[in-house]
Design a protein around this motif. Structure first.
Motif, PDB file in Angstrom:
ATOM      1  N   GLN A  13       0.824  -1.203   0.000  1.00 53.43           N
ATOM      2  CA  GLN A  13       0.000   0.000   0.000  1.00 53.43           C
ATOM      3  C   GLN A  13       0.862   1.259   0.000  1.00 53.43           C
ATOM      4  OE1 GLN A  13      -2.195  -0.928   3.579  1.00 53.43           O
ATOM      5  NE2 GLN A  13      -4.058  -1.423   2.429  1.00 53.43           N
ATOM      6  N   ARG A  14       1.959   1.228   0.762  1.00 52.59           N
ATOM      7  CA  ARG A  14       2.848   2.390   0.818  1.00 52.59           C
ATOM      8  C   ARG A  14       3.444   2.662  -0.564  1.00 52.59           C
ATOM      9  NH1 ARG A  14       4.353   4.383   5.515  1.00 52.59           N
ATOM     10  NH2 ARG A  14       3.731   2.405   6.458  1.00 52.59           N
ATOM     11  N   LEU A  15       3.770   1.612  -1.282  1.00 55.09           N
ATOM     12  CA  LEU A  15       4.307   1.761  -2.637  1.00 55.09           C
ATOM     13  C   LEU A  15       3.254   2.376  -3.558  1.00 55.09           C
ATOM     14  CD1 LEU A  15       7.071   1.022  -3.930  1.00 55.09           C
ATOM     15  CD2 LEU A  15       5.957  -1.038  -4.820  1.00 55.09           C
ATOM     16  N   ASP A  16       2.007   1.931  -3.436  1.00 55.86           N
ATOM     17  CA  ASP A  16       0.923   2.486  -4.252  1.00 55.86           C
ATOM     18  C   ASP A  16       0.698   3.961  -3.921  1.00 55.86           C
ATOM     19  OD1 ASP A  16       0.448   0.119  -5.592  1.00 55.86           O
ATOM     20  OD2 ASP A  16      -1.199  -0.513  -4.290  1.00 55.86           O
ATOM     21  N   TRP A  17       0.717   4.292  -2.634  1.00 56.71           N
ATOM     22  CA  TRP A  17       0.541   5.691  -2.246  1.00 56.71           C
ATOM     23  C   TRP A  17       1.642   6.547  -2.846  1.00 56.71           C
ATOM     24  CZ3 TRP A  17      -1.754   8.017   2.688  1.00 56.71           C
ATOM     25  CH2 TRP A  17      -2.965   7.403   3.009  1.00 56.71           C
ATOM     26  N   LEU A  18       2.862   6.060  -2.792  1.00 53.59           N
ATOM     27  CA  LEU A  18       3.982   6.833  -3.311  1.00 53.59           C
ATOM     28  C   LEU A  18       3.876   7.002  -4.820  1.00 53.59           C
ATOM     29  CD1 LEU A  18       6.611   8.301  -2.715  1.00 53.59           C
ATOM     30  CD2 LEU A  18       7.814   6.110  -2.883  1.00 53.59           C
ATOM     31  N   ALA A  43      -6.351   1.092  -6.601  1.00 53.74           N
ATOM     32  CA  ALA A  43      -7.478   1.190  -7.530  1.00 53.74           C
ATOM     33  C   ALA A  43      -7.405   2.474  -8.342  1.00 53.74           C
ATOM     34  CB  ALA A  43      -8.789   1.125  -6.752  1.00 53.74           C
ATOM     35  N   ALA A  44      -6.958   3.555  -7.725  1.00 53.52           N
ATOM     36  CA  ALA A  44      -6.817   4.823  -8.451  1.00 53.52           C
ATOM     37  C   ALA A  44      -5.773   4.701  -9.553  1.00 53.52           C
ATOM     38  CB  ALA A  44      -6.445   5.938  -7.481  1.00 53.52           C
ATOM     39  N   LEU A  45      -4.655   4.015  -9.266  1.00 52.56           N
ATOM     40  CA  LEU A  45      -3.622   3.819 -10.283  1.00 52.56           C
ATOM     41  C   LEU A  45      -4.161   3.025 -11.470  1.00 52.56           C
ATOM     42  CD1 LEU A  45      -0.593   3.039  -7.949  1.00 52.56           C
ATOM     43  CD2 LEU A  45      -0.743   4.979  -9.521  1.00 52.56           C
ATOM     44  N   GLU A  46      -4.985   2.025 -11.190  1.00 49.32           N
ATOM     45  CA  GLU A  46      -5.581   1.237 -12.270  1.00 49.32           C
ATOM     46  C   GLU A  46      -6.541   2.071 -13.104  1.00 49.32           C
ATOM     47  OE1 GLU A  46      -7.436  -2.181 -10.602  1.00 49.32           O
ATOM     48  OE2 GLU A  46      -5.561  -3.062  -9.832  1.00 49.32           O
ATOM     49  N   ALA A  47      -7.193   3.062 -12.462  1.00 50.55           N
ATOM     50  CA  ALA A  47      -8.186   3.874 -13.180  1.00 50.55           C
ATOM     51  C   ALA A  47      -7.567   5.041 -13.939  1.00 50.55           C
ATOM     52  CB  ALA A  47      -9.214   4.401 -12.184  1.00 50.55           C
ATOM     53  N   LEU A  48      -6.319   5.391 -13.629  1.00 50.81           N
ATOM     54  CA  LEU A  48      -5.709   6.562 -14.249  1.00 50.81           C
ATOM     55  C   LEU A  48      -5.704   6.523 -15.783  1.00 50.81           C
ATOM     56  CD1 LEU A  48      -2.665   7.578 -12.001  1.00 50.81           C
ATOM     57  CD2 LEU A  48      -4.748   8.869 -12.434  1.00 50.81           C
ATOM     58  N   THR A  63       6.926   4.316 -12.402  1.00 50.40           N
ATOM     59  CA  THR A  63       6.878   2.856 -12.403  1.00 50.40           C
ATOM     60  C   THR A  63       7.068   2.328 -10.988  1.00 50.40           C
ATOM     61  OG1 THR A  63       9.265   2.650 -12.729  1.00 50.40           O
ATOM     62  CG2 THR A  63       7.878   2.808 -14.717  1.00 50.40           C
ATOM     63  N   LYS A  64       6.700   1.087 -10.816  1.00 52.88           N
ATOM     64  CA  LYS A  64       6.866   0.457  -9.511  1.00 52.88           C
ATOM     65  C   LYS A  64       8.342   0.426  -9.121  1.00 52.88           C
ATOM     66  CE  LYS A  64       5.744  -3.766  -6.964  1.00 52.88           C
ATOM     67  NZ  LYS A  64       5.114  -5.114  -7.038  1.00 52.88           N
ATOM     68  N   SER A  65       9.205   0.143 -10.089  1.00 53.80           N
ATOM     69  CA  SER A  65      10.637   0.065  -9.786  1.00 53.80           C
ATOM     70  C   SER A  65      11.198   1.421  -9.396  1.00 53.80           C
ATOM     71  CB  SER A  65      11.406  -0.501 -10.989  1.00 53.80           C
ATOM     72  OG  SER A  65      11.262   0.350 -12.120  1.00 53.80           O
ATOM     73  N   ALA A  66      10.688   2.507 -10.005  1.00 58.72           N
ATOM     74  CA  ALA A  66      11.161   3.850  -9.670  1.00 58.72           C
ATOM     75  C   ALA A  66      10.816   4.208  -8.228  1.00 58.72           C
ATOM     76  CB  ALA A  66      10.557   4.878 -10.620  1.00 58.72           C
ATOM     77  N   THR A  67       9.608   3.859  -7.797  1.00 56.31           N
ATOM     78  CA  THR A  67       9.227   4.162  -6.419  1.00 56.31           C
ATOM     79  C   THR A  67       9.948   3.242  -5.439  1.00 56.31           C
ATOM     80  OG1 THR A  67       7.240   2.825  -6.825  1.00 56.31           O
ATOM     81  CG2 THR A  67       6.997   5.204  -6.896  1.00 56.31           C
ATOM     82  N   GLU A  68      10.222   2.019  -5.847  1.00 56.24           N
ATOM     83  CA  GLU A  68      11.028   1.139  -4.997  1.00 56.24           C
ATOM     84  C   GLU A  68      12.428   1.712  -4.818  1.00 56.24           C
ATOM     85  OE1 GLU A  68       9.066  -3.273  -5.905  1.00 56.24           O
ATOM     86  OE2 GLU A  68      10.672  -2.489  -7.189  1.00 56.24           O
ATOM     87  N   ASP A  69      12.972   2.298  -5.890  1.00 54.04           N
ATOM     88  CA  ASP A  69      14.287   2.937  -5.806  1.00 54.04           C
ATOM     89  C   ASP A  69      14.258   4.124  -4.834  1.00 54.04           C
ATOM     90  OD1 ASP A  69      15.315   1.137  -7.594  1.00 54.04           O
ATOM     91  OD2 ASP A  69      15.217   2.479  -9.329  1.00 54.04           O
TER      92      ASP A  69
END
Length: 372
Positions: A13-18, A43-48, A63-69
């Motif tokens: 969830q924290r990754l999605d928020w970021l 869900a908001a990311l899926e709807a964007l 991207t997910k990898s960018a926020t993980e970085d």
């Protein structure tokens, strides 16, 4: 006032928020609208994509990898990402409009975030102003208050240095790795070494710009029960902080100065306008003893999404009616609904789309204006 007792976000969830918050044109207000519309950041990311398709304007979604970085980078700096639903999110921020959904924080685990005073003033402070700041901040620290400031030259620096051992919070305008000014990098390290905190809503690598300092100032005031202005010119960032504090229903204090000193003009003007004149820390403590941020009950301190009904998307005619009602002058959303004749759900959806497209801007929570 107790800290939040809600459960912290999961790692996913924290990754999605970021990811959602780092998306182009998604600020605190838009973030909350998206959560209200779709129920979760995921869900908001899926709807964007569908929202952006209606806008016809592409946005950069990390991207997910960018926020993980980014999260990994924070860890290397000994920092953490704190969400507004986390128990260690500073509770006073829950009583300001457009509170940041996520904060980058380093240190501060043992600070008292409930008894806080902001101290701000001139960068080109006088020797008397520096001495007064050290006295006020030092006495506040000895009485158990955490002192908040912006790590700027002059008064900010004096306030932080006077409270290194008692507890201080430095709010940054840029990323945690872009401390400004450079000369205060050693002070930032001293703050952390002594148990204080560095705090920002900006990502790593963000170089502070002029427009970022007022944004930082709203956090300095939002984190504080009251704001103390020691020295300030008539047009200064310190007066912006004082104005923001008033909008957030916080107390404003000012140290009087000589009418012949331009650095005292702002503080003297605040006193004329109703700020409390102070000469010692006891003047501040006496007033803050009855301070209660929950009096600003018009701001919802909870982040449980208020789900909007699932309705058909607004038409192009609906959008045209809204654009015809919008001007560069801020207007309340309720008034827009009356003028346009649109339903509340259609209005909310259209404002969200225009916000993502960068066509409108928000001020004071419910006021919206068209960008030109």
């Amino acid at each position: 006032m107790a800290p939040r007792s809600g459960a912290a976000l999961t790692d996913a969830q924290r990754l999605d928020w970021l990811r959602l918050l780092r998306t182009d044109n998604v600020g605190p207000a838009t973030f909350r609208q998206l959560l209200n519309r779709f129920g979760s950041a995921g869900a908001a990311l899926e709807a964007l994509p569908s929202l952006l398709k209606r806008n016809g304007k592409p946005l950069r979604v990390p991207t997910k990898s960018a926020t993980e970085d980014e999260l990994a980078g924070l860890s290397r700096y000994g920092a953490r990402l704190v969400a507004s639903v986390d128990p260690d999110y500073p509770d006073l921020l829950n009583y300001i409009p457009a509170a940041p959904p996520l904060l980058t924080m380093a240190g501060g685990q043992n600070l008292d975030w409930q008894r806080t005073v902001g101290v701000v003033g001139a960068r080109n402070a006088s020797a008397a102003g520096i001495k007064m700041t050290r006295m006020l901040a030092g006495d506040l620290g000895e009485r158990g208050y955490t002192v908040v400031s912006g790590l700027a030259r002059g008064i900010d620096t004096a306030a932080h240095r006077a409270t290194l051992t008692s507890g201080t919070v430095a709010v940054l305008a840029g990323g945690l790795d872009k401390i400004y000014p450079d000369e205060n990098i050693p002070l930032a390290h001293d703050i952390l070494d002594n148990g204080g905190a560095l705090l920002t809503e900006m990502p790593l690598g963000w170089e502070p710009r002029a427009r970022d300092f007022p944004r930082r100032n709203r956090l300095v005031s939002g984190l504080s029960l009251g704001i103390v202005v020691v020295e300030a010119a008539k047009r200064s960032g310190s007066l912006i902080t004082a104005r923001l504090a008033l909008e957030q229903n916080r107390d404003v204090f000012a140290v009087p100065g000589s009418p012949l000193d331009p650095r005292a003009e702002g503080g003297n003007a605040l006193i004329q306008q109703g700020a409390k004149l102070i000469t010692c820390a006891e003047d501040i403590i006496e007033t803050l003893g009855s301070a209660d941020p929950s009096r600003t009950a018009l701001f919802d301190r909870d982040w449980e999404p208020d789900l909007l009904p699932d309705v058909p998307p607004p038409s192009e005619d609906d959008k045209s009616r809204l654009l015809a009602a919008l001007t560069a002058t801020p207007i309340e959303v309720d008034e827009l609904v009356r003028q346009s004749g649109l339903s509340v759900s259609a209005m909310q959806m259209l404002l969200l789309e225009l916000d993502l497209a960068g066509q409108i801007e928000w001020s004071s929570g419910q006021l919206v204006a068209l960008k030109y």
